[in-house]
Write a protein that holds these residues in place. Structure first.
Motif, PDB file in Angstrom:
ATOM      1  N   GLU A  99       0.838  -1.195   0.000  1.00  0.00           N
ATOM      2  CA  GLU A  99       0.000   0.000   0.000  1.00  0.00           C
ATOM      3  C   GLU A  99       0.879   1.254   0.000  1.00  0.00           C
ATOM      4  OE1 GLU A  99      -4.073   1.360   2.370  1.00  0.00           O
ATOM      5  OE2 GLU A  99      -2.573   0.118   3.389  1.00  0.00           O
TER       6      GLU A  99
ATOM      7  N   PHE B  88       2.421   2.052  -3.339  1.00  0.00           N
ATOM      8  CA  PHE B  88       1.452   2.736  -4.204  1.00  0.00           C
ATOM      9  C   PHE B  88       1.398   4.225  -3.864  1.00  0.00           C
ATOM     10  CE2 PHE B  88      -2.777   4.605  -4.548  1.00  0.00           C
ATOM     11  CZ  PHE B  88      -2.979   4.519  -5.928  1.00  0.00           C
TER      12      PHE B  88
ATOM     13  N   TYR C  89      -6.250   4.285  -3.512  1.00  0.00           N
ATOM     14  CA  TYR C  89      -5.678   2.952  -3.711  1.00  0.00           C
ATOM     15  C   TYR C  89      -6.764   1.985  -4.166  1.00  0.00           C
ATOM     16  CZ  TYR C  89      -2.787  -1.185  -2.642  1.00  0.00           C
ATOM     17  OH  TYR C  89      -2.066  -2.348  -2.712  1.00  0.00           O
TER      18      TYR C  89
ATOM     19  N   LEU D  83       3.142  -0.491 -11.356  1.00  0.00           N
ATOM     20  CA  LEU D  83       3.174  -0.830  -9.936  1.00  0.00           C
ATOM     21  C   LEU D  83       2.744  -2.265  -9.677  1.00  0.00           C
ATOM     22  CD1 LEU D  83       1.675   2.427  -8.363  1.00  0.00           C
ATOM     23  CD2 LEU D  83       4.067   1.753  -8.476  1.00  0.00           C
TER      24      LEU D  83
ATOM     25  N   ASP E 264       3.399  -5.176  -6.428  1.00  0.00           N
ATOM     26  CA  ASP E 264       2.258  -5.063  -5.515  1.00  0.00           C
ATOM     27  C   ASP E 264       1.321  -6.212  -5.846  1.00  0.00           C
ATOM     28  OD1 ASP E 264      -0.311  -4.471  -4.472  1.00  0.00           O
ATOM     29  OD2 ASP E 264       0.106  -2.324  -4.471  1.00  0.00           O
TER      30      ASP E 264
ATOM     31  N   LEU F 163      -2.374  -5.259  -6.785  1.00  0.00           N
ATOM     32  CA  LEU F 163      -2.487  -4.740  -8.145  1.00  0.00           C
ATOM     33  C   LEU F 163      -2.231  -5.844  -9.172  1.00  0.00           C
ATOM     34  CD1 LEU F 163      -0.693  -1.304  -7.706  1.00  0.00           C
ATOM     35  CD2 LEU F 163      -3.048  -1.614  -8.474  1.00  0.00           C
TER      36      LEU F 163
END
Length: 766
Positions: free
Chosen positions: A452, A455, A525, A655, A659, A662
């Motif tokens: 998180e 991001f 997010y 990203l 992540d 994602l």
């Protein structure tokens, strides 16, 4: 030939010794560094010498009036403004007509300059760099040369993962006069940073001469003591007046009943009282004295320094006329500045510096520098900083770290978040408070998880963000550069420099920054996660598993928003920090993270996209990219140059490849758009197996290629790539140089296991 000696530096890392004298006049075994350099030049027939001066030039000029070797001609030039190493040389040697030497005024060496000059002429070089193999070259600029000695590239102070040669730039050069025309007449211009890269771009012949002699950069206080120890132990060509085996003295030994443990050096007019024990590796310069029953081991006492009765010095340095009173104790790497006084029974803990003309009160225990800050230590590990800040918490040191971080990112926004733990919350208060008090604009994202925060870093275009987490009672601080990518080695070193020297920019009340609350940005997010899918996930039936309820709930909510069904056709299992994901499907069984990564890359390649991944991502991704006619870029874990800049720029836009939330949404969206199910798409990914192991190593990482004789091994920008007929392995040394990470990969499980085992056996055997 002529020579120029660069003698204008401030000697910052040698303070407090250089607080009262310029660095070239710091004594080594009672004789200034400059004397050794002049004697070296004289012995090699170089009698025309120019010195460029800057800091305290009058002291050097006064010294030269009394200490020029007979027949040598010395000129001095005082720089009125900083010109850099190369700029200073141009100013000093503008009228020279033949090749000349350049030497650094802060090193000790016994090089064969005549042989180096002959090599320079034979190679037809424009510049020859005298290089030296070092067991630990990380603190120096590395010189990479081909088999004929021609310089191919430089790398500046890498960590172990970027070390592929042991040869370092000693700062000793031979220059042809025509290269001076490349140096601007005004402004700072350096050899390594500016001139040499320019000459290489113009394809000028730069050569590296491998010197076997002794060399030591008197760059810090540890190397200052080590150099003298090396001379005492006979590791150099320098010869000392010897009274007995390992007992060196400028005259007769002092009267009295004391013990000398060789090697030791005793200057003129030294006093040693009864019962004292001196050595080994101890230097007592002219006029110094050691009190009754005192013990002085591995230490240096400069002119006029003295210790009283029953003192103990271990690995300490006393500057000129410093005093240590009755019963005081000084430990490793402590330095007492000129004319300072350590009162009776005081204890100076390791790595402490006491500046000139200071007094430490009787019975004090000093564990922090007086005037300048904390002891030197390596801050960074593979995943940021792991400190003993948390057991118990050390608020003062943590506050200094916050000040150092801001000093390295002056006037720039800094983001910060922390894992839900009392230790992290406390550390957040100290760090954010120290940074804002220093003038930083700090954006607080509150409690979060790791992916998180990456991001947030990319979304808000921070040049730096921090994430705090607890690990086994200790605080780990992860630092991210722009785009949530790893921090460069130069920035790591900059933070370390400010922290170790405690030299922070001045700040007043009106300069204080602000702490901006940004917890509401979590909604962005969520929006980004839903948008990552790109299409409604109408045909996807997904369940999420994670030990971190915040991660599980967030991804589940995003899947709901993206119209996915809640079911067990596909199960996504994420790590607690949200950085990795594996999957389970009834038709495929468990699918590891690496294979999900490969499937995502394959789908992106098929859609005409290039992809950027970390250096340690599976190497089969390169084959997928090649077969698809696309490009796979890799960015480094700790870059020490800009060679991965293109990979980093692309990674800032992708990203999802660091992540797991994602990545999950990205992959599900690609599956939805393909019109095919997960098992069918997974069949397009060739079989490959990754195995990873971290081992302890008992050798220097510079010896890694030697240890791998019999393997096909090539140095990468970070680590070494080993290739076999069945697969390959990437070997990456840790930042400490004490561990080695091995990532083996093959198209068959048994081959990857075999390669991993073979490398482990090779690298751990005696």
């Amino acid at each position: 030939m002529q020579a120029v000696i660069l003698a204008g530096g401030f000697g910052t890392r040698l303070r407090p010794l250089t607080a009262t004298r310029p660095k070239p006049l710091v004594p080594i075994l009672g004789k200034p560094v400059l004397s050794y350099l002049l004697e070296l030049l004289y012995a090699n027939g170089i009698l025309e010498v120019t010195l460029t001066l800057g800091y305290q030039p009058q002291q050097i000029e006064a010294f030269l009036k009394e200490h020029i070797p007979h027949g040598m001609h010395i000129h001095t030039i005082i720089e009125q403004e900083p010109l850099g190493t190369a700029g200073g040389v141009r100013a000093a040697m503008e009228n020279v007509k033949e090749p000349f030497f350049v030497l650094s005024g802060d090193c000790i060496c016994d090089f064969n300059l005549k042989a180096a000059a002959a090599y320079h002429k034979a190679q037809g070089a424009s510049v020859t760099l005298l290089t030296k193999a070092m067991a630990d070259p990380r603190e120096y600029g590395l010189v990479h040369a081909d088999a004929e000695g021609r310089v191919e590239r430089f790398s500046e102070k890498p960590d172990w993962s970027g070390v592929s040669t042991s040869f370092i730039n000693t700062g000793t050069y031979i220059l042809n006069p025509e290269v001076l025309s490349k140096i601007p007449k005004t402004g700072a211009f350096d050899f390594s940073k500016d001139l040499f890269p320019l000459l290489m771009r113009e394809n000028k012949p730069l050569y590296a001469y491998k010197e076997n002699g002794y060399w030591c950069d008197i760059g810090d206080l540890s190397s200052y003591r080590q150099c003298q120890q090396d001379i005492l132990e006979g590791k150099t060509a320098f010869r000392l007046p010897c009274l007995a085996d390992g007992i060196y003295a400028e005259g007769d030994l002092p009267q009295g009943e004391y013990t000398l443990l060789p090697p030791v050096f005793i200057g003129e007019h030294v006093t040693i009282e009864n019962g004292a024990k001196i050595g080994p590796n101890t230097v007592l310069c002219r006029g110094s004295s050691v009190g009754k029953l005192s013990k002085v081991r591995g230490s240096v006492l400069l002119e006029g320094a003295r210790t009283a009765e029953n003192t103990k010095l271990c690995g300490a340095v006393l500057a000129e006329h410093a005093k240590v009173e009755y019963g005081a104790r000084l430990f490793e790497d402590t330095v007492v500045g000129a004319e300072s006084v350590i009162d009776a029974h005081a204890v100076i803990e390791p790595h402490v510096k006491i500046w000139p003309k200071k007094t430490v009160e009787e019975g004090s225990i000093i564990c922090e520098n007086i005037k300048y800050g904390a002891k030197k230590r390596g801050l960074f590990e593979e995943s940021g900083m792991l400190g003993t800040w948390g057991a118990p918490l050390e608020p003062a040191k943590l506050a200094n770290l916050g000040r150092a971080i801001y000093a390295a990112f002056l006037h720039q926004k800094i983001g910060i978040a922390y894992a839900p733990h009392p230790l992290c919350a406390s550390a957040f208060c100290i760090l954010s408070g120290a940074m804002t008090a220093s003038g930083a604009s700090v954006w607080n994202f509150g409690e979060a998880f790791l992916s998180e925060m990456t991001f947030f870093t990319g979304f808000c275009t921070f040049p730096l963000s921090l994430f705090l987490e607890e690990q086994k009672g200790k605080l780990r601080i992860r630092l991210f550069a722009a785009g949530g990518l790893p921090l460069s080695r130069s920035k790591e070193r900059e933070i370390e420099k400010y922290y170790q020297n405690a030299e922070y920019p001045p700040v007043s009340v009106k300069d204080c920054g602000e702490l901006t609350q940004m917890q509401s940005l979590e909604a962005m997010y969520v929006k980004a996660l839903v948008q990552e899918a790109g299409v409604p996930l109408l045909s996807q039936s997904v369940r999420v598993q994670c030990d971190n309820s915040a991660v599980q709930q967030l991804l589940s909510d995003c899947l709901y928003r993206a119209k996915a069904k809640e079911g067990d056709e596909l199960t996504l299992k994420l790590t607690a920090d949200g950085t990795r994901v594996s999957a389970f499907h009834r038709a495929t069984g468990w699918v590891p993270y690496e294979k999900l990564l490969a499937l995502s890359c394959l789908l992106d390649f098929s859609a005409g996209e290039d992809v950027s991944v970390p250096l340690d991502a599976p190497y089969m991704l390169d084959a997928l990219a090649k077969d698809s006619g696309r490009t796979l870029l890799r960015y480094l874990g700790t870059p020490n140059d800009k060679s991965d800049e293109a990979a980093r720029e692309l990674a800032k836009k992708q990203l999802c490849y660091r992540d797991a939330l994602l990545l999950s949404m990205h992959l599900l969206g690609a599956i939805q758009r393909s019109g095919k199910d997960f098992p069918t798409l997974l069949e397009k990914v060739p079989a490959f197996y990754d195995r990873e192991l971290t081992i302890s190593i008992a050798f220097s990482p510079t010896e890694l290629l030697t240890k791998l004789e019999g393997y096909k091994a090539n140095p990468e920008k970070e680590g070494v790539l080993v290739t076999s007929k069945h697969g390959h392995a990437l070997l990456i040394p840790s930042k400490s140089g004490k561990r080695l990470r091995i990532l083996a990969e093959s198209h068959r499980y048994e081959f990857s296991k075999e390669l991993l085992g073979s490398l482990k056996e090779t690298l751990t055997k005696d």
